[in-house]
Design an enzyme around this catalytic site. Structure first.
Site, PDB file in Angstrom:
ATOM      1  N   HIS A 139     -39.609 -13.863 -12.279  1.00  0.00           N
ATOM      2  CA  HIS A 139     -39.707 -13.526 -13.677  1.00  0.00           C
ATOM      3  C   HIS A 139     -38.180 -13.824 -13.935  1.00  0.00           C
ATOM      4  O   HIS A 139     -37.368 -14.198 -13.447  1.00  0.00           O
ATOM      5  CB  HIS A 139     -39.614 -11.914 -13.083  1.00  0.00           C
ATOM      6  CG  HIS A 139     -38.300 -11.255 -12.141  1.00  0.00           C
ATOM      7  ND1 HIS A 139     -37.304 -10.632 -12.251  1.00  0.00           N
ATOM      8  CD2 HIS A 139     -38.733 -11.391 -10.727  1.00  0.00           C
ATOM      9  CE1 HIS A 139     -36.828 -10.316 -11.339  1.00  0.00           C
ATOM     10  NE2 HIS A 139     -37.412 -10.578 -10.104  1.00  0.00           N
ATOM     11  N   GLY A 140     -37.525 -13.072 -16.006  1.00  0.00           N
ATOM     12  CA  GLY A 140     -37.181 -13.644 -16.226  1.00  0.00           C
ATOM     13  C   GLY A 140     -35.697 -13.283 -15.679  1.00  0.00           C
ATOM     14  O   GLY A 140     -34.704 -13.851 -15.637  1.00  0.00           O
TER      15      GLY A 140
END
Length: 159
Positions: free
Chosen positions: A17-18
């Site tokens: 994810h980010g």
């Protein structure tokens, strides 16, 4: 020949994810994110979603646990690897399979039925505890740290 250049092994039930694809990759200087997870290796939709959050110029690979064991030692010297797994059991499988993992960053293990919270972002069940204990017996240091500039907490002290 030297072993694979694994900069960090991370447990995160969200996989990439980010925070992983940008913050950790940037902090480490990784140029390859290797997701070792049987389900993700077979799911092109999930792979595409994860690819979208990885910094430009960083390669991704989605391998089953067994394929990771089989090919990790063939990694080129220039590959700076961030290895991402979903569970401590996955990491234990890799270690027992000969993947040279000496330390693990535990980022996120969601709370669910049958789990107890040991840290803000980490909840474990009995199988997780057993896997972490086996990793400790194999001299693998497991530390909870969400982001690179945060100080870590040893999992062994929280179990």
């Amino acid at each position: 020949m030297a072993g694979p250049n694994i900069l960090l092994t991370r447990i995160d039930n969200r996989l990439v994810h980010g925070q992983v694809g940008v913050t950790w990759v940037g902090s480490l200087g990784a140029n390859l994110v290797l997701v070792a997870n049987d389900a993700a290796a077979a799911d092109p939709v999930q792979q595409n979603l994860m690819d979208m959050v990885v910094s430009d110029g960083v390669q991704t690979r989605y391998f089953t646990l067994q394929k990771t064991i089989d090919v990790i030692h063939k990694a080129a010297a220039h590959q700076k690897i961030l290895l991402v797994c979903k569970t401590p059991q996955d990491v234990l499988t890799l270690v027992k399979g000969g993947v040279p993992i000496h330390a693990v960053n535990v980022g996120n293990m969601h709370f669910a039925e049958g789990k107890r919270q040991i840290h803000k972002t980490v909840s474990v069940d009995d199988a997780d505890v057993q896997a972490f204990r086996e990793l400790a017996e194999l001299k693998v240091v497991c530390e909870i740290r969400r982001v690179p500039d945060e100080s870590g907490d040893l999992v062994s002290k929280l179990l």
